[in-house]
Design an enzyme around this catalytic site. Structure first.
Site, mmCIF file in Angstrom:
data_model
loop_
_atom_site.group_PDB
_atom_site.id
_atom_site.type_symbol
_atom_site.label_atom_id
_atom_site.label_comp_id
_atom_site.label_asym_id
_atom_site.label_seq_id
_atom_site.Cartn_x
_atom_site.Cartn_y
_atom_site.Cartn_z
ATOM 1 N N GLY A 27 -21.067 -27.726 58.224
ATOM 2 C CA GLY A 27 -21.373 -27.264 59.567
ATOM 3 C C GLY A 27 -20.853 -25.892 59.915
ATOM 4 O O GLY A 27 -20.657 -25.587 61.092
ATOM 5 N N GLU A 52 -29.321 -17.133 56.341
ATOM 6 C CA GLU A 52 -29.645 -18.465 55.819
ATOM 7 C C GLU A 52 -30.738 -19.141 56.632
ATOM 8 O O GLU A 52 -31.592 -19.841 56.089
ATOM 9 C CB GLU A 52 -28.389 -19.342 55.811
ATOM 10 C CG GLU A 52 -28.588 -20.685 55.162
ATOM 11 C CD GLU A 52 -27.299 -21.487 55.066
ATOM 12 O OE1 GLU A 52 -27.198 -22.314 54.152
ATOM 13 O OE2 GLU A 52 -26.400 -21.279 55.909
ATOM 14 N N GLY A 91 -11.246 -15.853 41.029
ATOM 15 C CA GLY A 91 -10.693 -16.362 39.793
ATOM 16 C C GLY A 91 -9.210 -16.604 39.962
ATOM 17 O O GLY A 91 -8.585 -16.044 40.851
ATOM 18 N N ARG A 112 -3.038 -13.135 58.366
ATOM 19 C CA ARG A 112 -2.235 -11.962 58.024
ATOM 20 C C ARG A 112 -1.153 -11.663 59.058
ATOM 21 O O ARG A 112 -0.071 -11.197 58.721
ATOM 22 C CB ARG A 112 -3.155 -10.743 57.881
ATOM 23 C CG ARG A 112 -2.499 -9.565 57.174
ATOM 24 C CD ARG A 112 -3.379 -8.332 57.214
ATOM 25 N NE ARG A 112 -4.684 -8.536 56.638
ATOM 26 C CZ ARG A 112 -4.967 -8.451 55.354
ATOM 27 N NH1 ARG A 112 -4.005 -8.178 54.493
ATOM 28 N NH2 ARG A 112 -6.205 -8.630 54.912
#
Length: 600
Positions: free
Chosen positions: A223, A249, A391, A573
């Site tokens: 959602g 989208e 990664g 942050r």
């Protein structure tokens, strides 16, 4: 006024004289030689580059140098300063400096002279920019969208040139502070940024702050589009802030139908099928009236790049203050040019979105798709390492510090949360020191060992990028025999100026699942891991990373948390992280504060 020498500097390629006023330049310099107050006014308005005649710019610099050293400024002291640099005669000699002071109409008008000089300089910059744009447009094979973006950026930079601010008396500042405190008290809120409409999130973050980039990430079906649409509607309706909503989208109509559903509380299925009763029509009619006045702008261009978004947002911001930009979603966007890899392209997109947020002083929310890693864990809750194109590496991965020359492992950095300088590769293939600002766990994932011809070995997940000659390349796309970047000098001597060399891949070995970690490096977004250049994750540019998780999506009727959702603030942050409970009304395409959930 003193005589001036006309030269080629006054002519462009069309034989026309660019905008300039030599008399104003001479009067300003003369006033500066006669009055310290005039020097102060000039410093606030112009720079040496603003003078049309190059000699005047050099005289201006010399006056500023004397003034900055606290030395007296007049024709005699200035001539001595210029004689030291062997430029007095080039600039007209003492007689020209005396003529400047003799012919100055009034020192009290220095501010007006400076304004004329500055305005002429701005017009010349516009001409230069026009020529630069024209030159780019003539180049064969150039992308028109890139030329348009460059053009808008160049003109925007001219319009946004900063001028020195004026002094403010403490009394005025205190008055402003008191008014701000009174307004916050009247509002009864501690929110200093843009409210999202979700109470606990706003309390944690003080709202979405200007210039911040927030990534909202989730697996499909959680959602995330509903969530960011709810924020967009709240900003536009409740706070009357202009919102630019880029949907890659869904179509515009799909977004509009979701907004109608959420605000009218008419079930999504009814709107989808058109099976509406009289009461439904009444609710929808009322909602249409309300939404029609909302400053919400939707763009559903299928092929959208950051260049497109930047251009459209600049134009919108020029017509009204822009409160929020939303991008749904990150992986459907396209970068500029031909990217080295999809990972690099996504990293470029996130950096450019952060740059745009700072340029327009506007918060940006970018939705992001998570990779499949949560599906393989018993606890499906996402982690930072689950962001696509990210990664990770195991805890024993060694990073070489640039501040003390010692090695430190990712695991040690996670425990200490230290932010050392580490060695990193810049765009000019130089090893440079950069600040490592964050190290964090990424979950248990399959890990592979990459063995190189030099003897270097590094362990990482399949999607971790390494620097091949033709670009950043995922480990699972490397082949035996490929050349990747490692550190040239095994003794690690003088790393700041060492080049990399290309090391041959000899073996890629599966090590099975193990705990993994990642790090964020400022600027270059890569680090030296076990002597090999490795990229870091895409969350590096985000100020806030939030994950959406719904237990009932995975466990259905057996879930004890049906109709609930978690907003996991995994990175913040400028503040704390936490998990926030929300209610999810799927049939209304709407998230709400958990304690304020209303029956349908």
């Amino acid at each position: 006024m003193a005589q001036t020498v006309h030269s080629l500097e006054q002519l462009n390629t069309h034989g026309r004289v660019p905008p300039q006023n030599l008399e104003a330049e001479q009067s300003l310099l003369g006033a500066m030689l006669l009055s310290k107050d005039a020097i102060g006014m000039a410093i606030e308005e112009v720079t040496a580059d603003d003078f049309y005649r190059g000699l005047h710019g050099r005289i201006f610099e010399a006056i500023i140098n004397l003034y900055g050293k606290g030395e007296p400024v007049d024709a005699v002291t200035l001539s001595e300063e210029l004689r030291k640099s062997n430029s007095l005669e080039q600039l007209g000699g003492l007689s020209y400096l005396r003529a400047l002071t003799a012919d100055t109409p009034s020192t009290s008008n220095a501010g007006y002279y400076a304004e004329i000089v500055r305005q002429c300089a701005m017009m010349r910059r516009l001409i230069e920019v026009s020529s630069e744009i024209s030159e780019k447009a003539y180049q064969p094979g150039v992308d028109p969208s890139e030329v348009l973006d460059d053009a808008e950026g160049l003109v925007f930079n001219i319009s946004q040139e900063r001028r020195s601010s004026q002094f403010s008396h403490l009394r005025e500042l205190l008055d402003d502070s008191l008014r701000s405190l009174e307004q916050m008290q009247l509002r009864g809120t501690e929110i200093t940024g843009l409210s999202t409409g979700f109470r606990d999130f706003d309390r944690l973050t003080a709202g979405l702050q200007p210039s911040n980039l927030m990534i909202v990430a989730a697996r499909p079906g959680m959602g995330k589009s509903c969530f960011i649409a709810n924020i967009a509607t709240h900003a536009a309706l409740e706070q009357h802030k202009a919102v630019a909503f880029f949907t890659l989208e869904m179509s515009k109509m799909e977004i509009v139908n979701r907004l109608l559903c959420a605000e009218s509380k008419v079930e999504a299925q009814k709107i989808k099928t058109g099976a509406l009763g009289d009461q439904d029509w009444s609710r929808i009619a009322h909602t249409v009236g309300v939404l029609s006045n909302a400053p919400l702008y939707i763009d559903d261009s299928a092929y959208t790049s950051v260049l497109d978004i930047r251009a459209k947002c600049r134009r919108l911001a020029a017509s009204q203050p822009l409160g929020l930009i939303i991008v749904d979603y990150l992986q459907l966007m396209h970068g500029s040019g031909r990217p080295e890899s999809r990972q690099v392209e996504i990293a470029e997109i996130s950096r450019n979105l952060k740059t745009l947020a700072r340029e327009l002083s506007t918060p940006i929310i970018a939705a992001c798709q998570l990779n499949r890693s949560p599906e393989s864990r018993s606890d499906k809750r996402p982690m930072l390492g689950d962001l696509r194109e990210s990664g990770c590496m195991p805890a024993n991965t060694r990073l070489l510090r640039a501040d003390n020359g010692k090695e430190v492992t990712l695991g040690e950095l996670v425990l200490s949360q230290e932010q050392p300088l580490v060695w990193s590769l810049d765009e000019r293939w130089r090893i440079v020191p950069r600040r490592l600002v964050r190290t964090f766990p990424s979950g248990i994932k399959p890990v592979f060992r990459l063995r190189l011809a030099s003897g270097y070995e590094v362990e990482a997940t399949a999607n971790h990028p390494f620097r091949r000659l033709d670009g950043w390349t995922r480990l699972d796309e490397l082949n035996v025999g490929d050349a990747i970047a490692s550190i040239d000098d095994p003794a690690m001597v003088d790393l700041a100026t060492s080049d990399v060399h290309w090391d041959e891949v000899k073996e890629i070995e599966s090590l099975g699942p193990m705990p993994t970690f990642d790090a964020t490096v400022e600027g270059t977004h890569n680090f030296v891991a076990n002597g090999v250049i490795a990229h870091n994750s895409i969350e590096q540019d985000a100020d806030i990373v939030a994950f959406l998780y719904r237990d009932d999506y995975y466990h259905g009727a057996e879930s004890t948390e049906r109709g609930e959702a978690e907003l996991i603030i995994a990175k913040h942050r400028n503040g704390p992280t936490d998990t926030i409970r929300l209610a999810f009304l799927e049939h209304l395409s709407k998230f709400e504060d958990f304690t304020t959930r209303q029956p349908a």
